[in-house]
Design an enzyme around this catalytic site. Structure first.
Site, PDB file in Angstrom:
ATOM      1  N   GLU A  33       0.814  -1.218   0.000  1.00 18.06           N
ATOM      2  CA  GLU A  33       0.000   0.000   0.000  1.00 18.06           C
ATOM      3  C   GLU A  33       0.847   1.267   0.000  1.00 18.06           C
ATOM      4  OE1 GLU A  33      -2.977   0.264  -0.741  1.00 18.06           O
ATOM      5  OE2 GLU A  33      -3.587  -1.824  -0.567  1.00 18.06           O
ATOM      6  N   TYR A 116      -6.737   6.603   3.692  1.00 19.22           N
ATOM      7  CA  TYR A 116      -6.834   5.562   2.674  1.00 19.22           C
ATOM      8  C   TYR A 116      -6.106   4.292   3.117  1.00 19.22           C
ATOM      9  CZ  TYR A 116      -5.511   2.484  -0.948  1.00 19.22           C
ATOM     10  OH  TYR A 116      -5.279   1.321  -1.621  1.00 19.22           O
ATOM     11  N   ASP A 134      -9.621   6.080  -2.836  1.00 14.58           N
ATOM     12  CA  ASP A 134      -8.419   6.489  -3.559  1.00 14.58           C
ATOM     13  C   ASP A 134      -8.860   7.142  -4.870  1.00 14.58           C
ATOM     14  OD1 ASP A 134      -9.301   4.386  -5.084  1.00 14.58           O
ATOM     15  OD2 ASP A 134      -7.297   3.626  -5.504  1.00 14.58           O
TER      16      ASP A 134
END
Length: 347
Positions: A33, A116, A134
């Site tokens: 991520e 996020y 996102d």
DNA sequence: AATACGGGGAT
DNA sequence: ATCCCAGTATT
């Protein structure tokens, strides 16, 4: 069927096989991520493989040095991600016994993890019911629901987070989040979305109003400033004079060469006669120089040139040091600089 | 509320 | 040239 159910069906048929999708290990998901923030999957993938191989666990990561992490990160950009990862890895080792947190509340406290990423890690690793928002999700929601509020205003961000939370399938949040993003990335693309094969186009406001090109709305701001980096390359063939950058400007804590920054483009001869050139010595001999390399970043355009001079400076400024040419390969050097150095020293 | 922070790929 | 990418931190 509602939006979520349809996109999940689409996802299950059409998803890409990506390495971080085969695990629920929070550490591995965190790795992926952070690397994928503002970064396309294709660009981030080799870096993910590299980091996963170098640091199989968060303890391995915590034992790294910042120089090493930045060297592995070289070329990917937004280097604060790498620096923050090291801080977080060490914090997880010290404060969480090396067990990577999986709850949104704990994750959001860590450096480099925002809304996020906390939603992504908590949903993917522990199926916590948090909706990710996102760039893909903004686009899908803006088009499907016909929302023309700017996605990058604070108010707009709240609006979209709210809608994302409402649309979330709380029974299968991980699947839902993956589906929203994959759909946005593969089908509901920024340009030329594939509405013809879209499973939800009949209910999509943007499709029905022929407005996919105008949604989502984004306030554009970026004022790009020009900067002129004049690097001085000083080498006797064995060693080279390098510079470690400070922690404020771009490329924080990375390595480049001693430099004179000017507010306009100057020719090599003019640069060597600048007052700032005095720290390199007087009556400098210009052996050769590069052309002007234009290096384009989001907020600035860099005009970089390299001046090869003969003299060694009498005193070293803060950050300056000599190193063997071979050592350069181990240092984290920004793209616009390493390109020239590699060419100059032939490696 | 704005701005800084990289580099690359698609159009 | 312009947009934007599995955004976050700082001012």
């Amino acid at each position: 069927m509602d939006l979520s159910a349809r996109l999940i069906s689409w996802y299950q048929e059409n998803k890409r096989d990506l390495p971080w999708r085969n695990t629920t290990e929070a550490y591995i998901i965190w790795l992926s991520e952070i690397i994928l923030q503002q970064t396309r999957v294709e660009q981030g993938l080799p870096y993910f493989e590299r980091f996963a191989a170098h640091y199989p666990t968060v303890s391995h990561f915590a034992a790294a040095t910042e120089d090493e992490v930045l060297r592995l990160w070289q070329g990917l950009g937004y280097y604060s991600r790498g620096r923050n990862m090291l801080k977080t890895a060490r914090q997880v080792l010290n404060d969480y016994n090396g067990i990577f947190p999986t709850s949104y509340t704990e994750l959001i406290k860590l450096k480099g993890i925002g809304e996020y990423t906390a939603a992504a890690i908590s949903s993917f690793s522990a199926n916590e019911a948090k909706a990710v928002v996102d760039g893909n999700v903004y686009r899908v929601l803006a088009r499907y629901y016909g929302i023309d509020e700017p996605i990058n205003s604070p108010k707009g961000k709240k609006t979209f987070q709210q809608i994302a939370d409402e649309v979330l399938d709380v029974n299968r949040p991980a699947l839902h989040n993956q589906a929203m993003m994959e759909f946005g990335a593969m089908l509901c693309k920024p340009k030329n979305p594939a509405c013809g094969i879209c499973p939800v186009h009949l209910d999509c406001i943007a499709f029905k109003q022929n407005a996919t090109t105008s949604l989502p709305v984004k306030l554009k701001n970026v004022k790009v400033k020009k900067r002129y980096f004049n690097y001085l390359l000083i080498s006797d063939g064995e060693t080279v004079l390098m510079n470690k950058r400070g922690d404020k400007d771009i490329w924080a804590n990375m390595y480049d060469l001693p430099m004179i920054e000017t507010t306009e483009q100057l020719i090599p001869n003019e640069i060597l006669h600048l007052p700032e050139a005095a720290v390199f010595g007087k009556n400098l001999t210009l052996l050769s120089h590069s052309g002007i390399i234009k290096h384009v970043l989001t907020h600035q355009q860099l005009f970089i040139q390299f001046l090869i001079i003969k003299e060694k400076p009498a005193d070293l400024q803060p950050g300056w040091f000599y190193t063997d040419i071979d050592n350069i390969k181990k240092m984290a050097i920004p793209k616009g600089v390493i390109i020239f150095i590699k060419d100059f020293f032939n490696f």
